[in-house]
Design an enzyme around this catalytic site. Structure first.
Site, PDB file in Angstrom:
ATOM      1  N   ASP A 266      49.019  69.842  57.411  1.00 52.84           N
ATOM      2  CA  ASP A 266      49.734  70.565  58.454  1.00 52.84           C
ATOM      3  C   ASP A 266      49.762  69.724  59.728  1.00 52.84           C
ATOM      4  O   ASP A 266      48.746  69.178  60.147  1.00 52.84           O
ATOM      5  CB  ASP A 266      49.021  71.900  58.708  1.00 52.84           C
ATOM      6  N   ASN A 274      58.492  72.497  68.895  1.00 55.72           N
ATOM      7  CA  ASN A 274      59.759  73.226  68.802  1.00 55.72           C
ATOM      8  C   ASN A 274      60.047  73.976  70.099  1.00 55.72           C
ATOM      9  O   ASN A 274      61.176  73.976  70.585  1.00 55.72           O
ATOM     10  CB  ASN A 274      59.703  74.219  67.633  1.00 55.72           C
ATOM     11  N   ASP A 283      62.776  68.673  64.002  1.00 53.18           N
ATOM     12  CA  ASP A 283      63.289  68.123  62.730  1.00 53.18           C
ATOM     13  C   ASP A 283      63.026  66.618  62.640  1.00 53.18           C
ATOM     14  O   ASP A 283      62.635  66.098  61.592  1.00 53.18           O
ATOM     15  CB  ASP A 283      64.800  68.384  62.609  1.00 53.18           C
ATOM     16  N   GLU A 309      55.990  73.349  58.929  1.00 56.00           N
ATOM     17  CA  GLU A 309      55.345  72.048  59.109  1.00 56.00           C
ATOM     18  C   GLU A 309      54.200  71.854  58.113  1.00 56.00           C
ATOM     19  O   GLU A 309      53.358  70.988  58.284  1.00 56.00           O
ATOM     20  CB  GLU A 309      54.842  71.892  60.554  1.00 56.00           C
TER      21      GLU A 309
END
Lengths: 387, 158
Positions: A266, A274, A283, A309
């Site tokens: 992770d 974000n 992205d 993620e």
């Protein structure tokens, strides 16, 4: 005198000769009685020799020269005439005449023809079989003492070689693509046996199968997984495998009672990215993260996106010590990498080793719990959770 | 009557004998029988009012281990180079056959037969690029065989 000797020798040698003589106008002077069996009709004195021996058409000048140059001759071998095979030779007889000797070689030629027929048919069959083999998937034929004795065109084309010699010079070890710890094709066969395994070579995925042929050779078949099926198995954003593909591979491992290590990875604090930099930046970071991992794992390791993620890694044919070392190197690579937009990022790793009683759920759950522990420990670390 | 010597040259099993048989006798046999040495057939032909006798040399095909005796090439006025359109190696060796023949007979005429075209689909036939004086032939279907021989004679005598 010399010509009489030729005829005499021919008779004495027990070979079957017939003869004919002709003058400078290419008109028949005389001939032996047995000559007619080779010709369509009996040669009459004064008739055009080319009517009986059309084989000489086109070579008139060359033959004419023999009248004035007795050391010359003209020879034509293996001519089919009237169901016979003959050699035709033309010699100087005297200044006005040349001697044509017709030597029957039918018996020996028919034997040669049978051999040639057999040889040509064999070449045709061999070529057909070769074309069939070349049209198949990549084939590799290996002796049990590790010597590659045959590869088909598909295989050589893939590895950019034209001849077996070039391939041998490359010292190609396919088994190392499958698992770098393998030392021989025999070991690769033991691993693959009658199953179908995935093998990644130069970013292409192949299905690998192995079959024992006779007692001394193993045939490996490499079927390239098509681009379409690769794309169907891959996450469109990152290029990592989809969770469904990971599940298939994990299920196979559990069903086959094979060993393996599951890792849940992770990216730390990804949600902040974000929120702060926007989804496009998020992205870009995911893509860069996936590329970093893909570039630093083995070809047959399965790296998949679980969602958001969170990612999954399936490591086979290794032990926990080696796996933890590898994961530590991945963690360091990410830690040292400068990501676009944000610069420094870290990742946490939860690790579980497949135990005998594990099913997919228990194994994934344990790895996921290990990830939570890694987060609790302050992130940017690896936690291995034993069963 | 004018006599002309022509050769059929090419690899083994490309159908040289079948082309001769089709042209001279109007017949065809599927069975492959290797030609050894040379067999000479005759065919009369009238071009522009002149009568010719074509002496057709059906020469044994070359194999990787057996080349053609150069003695057969002497005095030829023309050649038909025959390939099996379904076997790439026979197309690849076409240049070698031409070179050897033209070394012996620099002024000779020639045409090329892409033979066994009956085994091709119509789509595959359309994809084949035919240069000048190259014919897609089939001895089996009697396709373009006569045109092949006549074109060679035209090149030789007209």
């Amino acid at each position: 005198m010399k010509n009489i000797q030729i005829i005499l020798n021919a008779i004495l040698s027990k070979d079957i000769f017939e003869y004919l003589t002709f003058d400078q106008n290419f008109e028949v002077v005389d001939s032996s009685a047995g000559l007619v069996k080779y010709l369509e009709k009996s040669p009459k004195v004064g008739s055009d020799i080319l009517d009986f021996l059309p084989e000489l058409v086109g070579s008139e000048e060359e033959i004419q020269e023999i009248f004035s140059k007795p050391h010359l001759n003209y020879v034509l071998e293996s001519v089919y005439k009237n169901d016979y095979y003959v050699n035709i030779s033309i010699e100087h007889y005297d200044v006005d005449r040349l001697l044509v000797l017709i030597h029957d070689i039918t018996d020996v030629t028919l034997t040669q023809q049978q051999l040639l027929q057999y040889s040509n048919e064999s070449i045709l069959i061999n070529n057909t079989l070769q074309n069939i083999l070349d049209s198949q998937n990549a084939l590799l034929f290996v002796t049990h003492n590790n010597i590659i004795t045959y590869t088909n065109e598909q295989f050589m084309h893939y590895f950019g070689v034209k001849r077996m010699k070039d391939l041998q010079r490359k010292n190609l070890k396919i088994y190392e693509y499958f698992d770098s710890s393998l030392k021989s094709y025999e070991a690769l066969y033991e691993r693959v046996n009658s199953k179908e395994e995935y093998i990644v070579i130069n970013k292409d995925t192949f299905i690998l199968q192995a079959t024992i042929v006779e007692s001394s050779h193993t045939l490996f078949t490499l079927t390239k997984v098509t681009k379409l099926s690769n794309e169907m198995q891959q996450d469109t954003l990152t290029g990592a495998y989809k969770k469904s593909y990971f599940n298939t591979q994990l299920k196979r491992l559990i069903n086959n009672k094979e060993e393996g290590i599951v890792v849940v990875l992770d990216l730390d604090d990804f949600k902040l990215i974000n929120d702060t930099y926007g989804h496009q930046a998020g992205d870009d970071i995911l893509k860069a993260f996936v590329k970093l991992i893909q570039d630093n794992i083995r070809g047959n390791d399965i790296f998949a996106r679980w969602g958001g993620e969170e990612f999954l890694l399936l490591l086979e044919h290794t032990n926990i010590e080696h796996a933890l070392k590898k994961l530590e190197s991945l963690r360091t690579i990410i830690d040292r990498y400068t990501f676009k937009h944000v610069g420094h990022m870290t990742a946490s790793f939860g690790v579980a080793c497949k135990e005998e009683d594990d099913d997919m759920h228990s194994l994934l759950q344990r790895a996921d719990q290990a990830l939570y522990q890694a987060k609790d420990k302050g992130k940017n670390c690896i936690v291995f959770k034993k069963a | 009557m004018i006599r002309k010597k022509i050769l059929l040259l090419g690899d083994f099993s490309v159908g040289k004998t079948s082309l001769v048989r089709r042209y001279v006798d109007g017949a065809f046999d599927d069975k492959y029988l290797t030609t050894i040495g040379v067999k000479i057939s005759k065919k009369l032909l009238t071009l522009n009012g002149e009568e010719y006798e074509m002496l057709i040399w059906d020469v044994e095909g070359s194999t990787p281990s057996k080349k053609i005796s150069l003695g057969y090439y002497r005095g030829a006025s023309g050649a038909i180079f025959v390939t099996d359109v379904n076997r790439q190696e026979t197309l690849d060796s076409l240049a070698d056959h031409k070179e050897i023949f033209l070394n012996e007979n620099p002024d000779a005429a020639y045409v090329v037969a892409y033979n066994k075209a009956d085994m091709l689909s119509e789509v595959a036939k359309e994809k084949i690029e035919l240069k000048d004086d190259t014919f897609l032939t089939s001895a089996k279907d009697d396709n373009n065989v006569e045109a092949l021989f006549i074109r060679l004679m035209e090149k030789m005598v007209l």
